[in-house]
Scaffold this active site. Structure first.
Site, PDB file in Angstrom:
ATOM      1  N   GLY A  43       0.809  -1.215   0.000  1.00 16.22           N
ATOM      2  CA  GLY A  43       0.000   0.000   0.000  1.00 16.22           C
ATOM      3  C   GLY A  43       0.839   1.261   0.000  1.00 16.22           C
ATOM      4  N   ALA A  44       0.220   2.389   0.408  1.00 19.25           N
ATOM      5  CA  ALA A  44       0.840   3.714   0.279  1.00 19.25           C
ATOM      6  C   ALA A  44       1.353   3.853  -1.155  1.00 19.25           C
ATOM      7  CB  ALA A  44       1.960   3.909   1.304  1.00 19.25           C
ATOM      8  N   HIS A  46       2.278   4.633  -4.983  1.00 26.63           N
ATOM      9  CA  HIS A  46       2.765   5.776  -5.746  1.00 26.63           C
ATOM     10  C   HIS A  46       2.894   5.333  -7.196  1.00 26.63           C
ATOM     11  CE1 HIS A  46       6.570   3.682  -5.575  1.00 26.63           C
ATOM     12  NE2 HIS A  46       6.559   3.731  -4.246  1.00 26.63           N
ATOM     13  N   GLY A  48       5.259   4.434  -8.926  1.00 28.51           N
ATOM     14  CA  GLY A  48       6.079   3.230  -9.154  1.00 28.51           C
ATOM     15  C   GLY A  48       5.203   1.980  -9.131  1.00 28.51           C
ATOM     16  N   HIS A  49       4.326   1.885  -8.121  1.00 32.21           N
ATOM     17  CA  HIS A  49       3.425   0.724  -8.052  1.00 32.21           C
ATOM     18  C   HIS A  49       2.478   0.703  -9.258  1.00 32.21           C
ATOM     19  CE1 HIS A  49       4.175   1.513  -3.631  1.00 32.21           C
ATOM     20  NE2 HIS A  49       4.503   0.241  -3.716  1.00 32.21           N
TER      21      HIS A  49
END
Ligand code: PAF
Length: 294
Positions: A43-44, A46, A48-49
């Site tokens: 999670g969290a 950004h 990139g994910h």
């Protein structure tokens, strides 16, 4: 039944918290001959994910992203507590990029008290260096959760970011040890305009640290130039440690390793892919990055 079906613009995303309905849904995908790409995250999210999700979407009809802050990979309870959690924003971001399925289980679903979850992985020297040396038990926890999530999702391919180079190599080894047929796809690190690698931890940097954190990427680029100019790994390392030691920052390690075995290289010889890997504390925020030097 999924616990949620979210509609954002033209996109629908199914949200599952339990394994059984997720697997029921994925079985139907397989019956339609759709292949499954899997992006595990904590999670969290950004960009990139989201890039991993987009890449998976280009190659598979069905993409599953998981959000699970895995307690077994944190050797420091404060780090676990401080780990950023932004579930609502994450859900919105995933739905917007068109991710089809989000799996967001609780700890008791991933590690039920009555089921023995495989955790007896042994990685030889791979997890004795760098992150493994500074975060004892971390990679066993990563291997445990990735193996568990793969058992649940049973995808054709698994997408992971190069920013966690050592993690990718550990997972590669775990897949070999478990005789897994899952294809591991390592995707390039996404960077801010000034070169800082995108990371969920970046939000914890104050303005000054955030601005000065570009030193990490700059140092890696300089290390690459030095490698091209045939400096020895020892000289490159000495330069890098000094360069990273600026006010507010403390380099924990800077290693030039064999990209396959992750063991420090004494010289940059032919046939081995040298990778510079570093971890740097910016106040109490630990940042990692790496660069393939050839
Ligand atoms: O890189 C991460 O976010 C985590 O280590 C992973 C691979 C999702 C396992 O918890």
């Amino acid at each position: 039944m999924p616990i949620g079906l979210l509609k954002l613009g033209f996109n629908f995303m199914f949200l599952f918290k339990k394994i059984a309905p997720l697997q029921y849904y994925l079985k139907a995908e397989r019956q339609r001959k759709n292949t499954i790409g899997f992006v595990p995250t904590m999670g969290a999210l950004h960009e990139g994910h989201l890039t991993l999700v987009r890449q998976a979407m280009q190659q598979h009809e069905c993409v599953v992203c998981s959000i699970f802050v895995n307690p077994t990979q944190f050797n420091d309870t404060t780090d676990l507590e401080k780990y950023p959690r932004t579930p609502l924003k994450d859900i919105e971001l995933l739905a917007k990029v068109g991710c089809q399925v989000l799996f967001m289980p609780d700890v008791s679903e991933v590690y039920p008290a009555d089921v023995k979850i495989k955790s007896d992985f042994s990685f030889g020297n791979l997890d004795k260096v760098m992150e493994g040396a500074f975060r004892p038990g971390h990679f066993k926890g990563v291997a445990q959760v990735v193996n568990r999530l793969l058992e649940i999702v049973q995808p054709e391919a698994l997408y992971m970011g190069q920013k966690d180079y050592q993690q990718v190599k550990i997972v590669e080894e775990m897949l070999t040890q478990t005789h897994s047929k899952v294809q591991l796809v390592m995707c390039s690190t996404l960077r801010e305009a000034d070169g800082l690698a995108l990371s969920s931890r970046n939000v914890r940097l104050n303005a000054e640290l955030r601005s000065n954190a570009k030193i990490i990427h700059q140092t890696l680029l300089q290390a690459k130039e030095m490698a091209v100019d045939h400096f020895s790994p020892k000289d490159i390392q000495a330069f890098a440690i000094k360069n990273l030691d600026i006010p507010g920052f403390r380099p924990e390690y800077f290693e030039i390793v064999d990209g396959q075995t992750l063991q420090p290289l004494e010289r940059l010889s032919n046939g081995k892919v040298p990778v510079a890997c570093t971890a740097v504390w910016a106040d109490d925020v630990r940042l990692i990055d790496n660069m393939i030097l050839i």
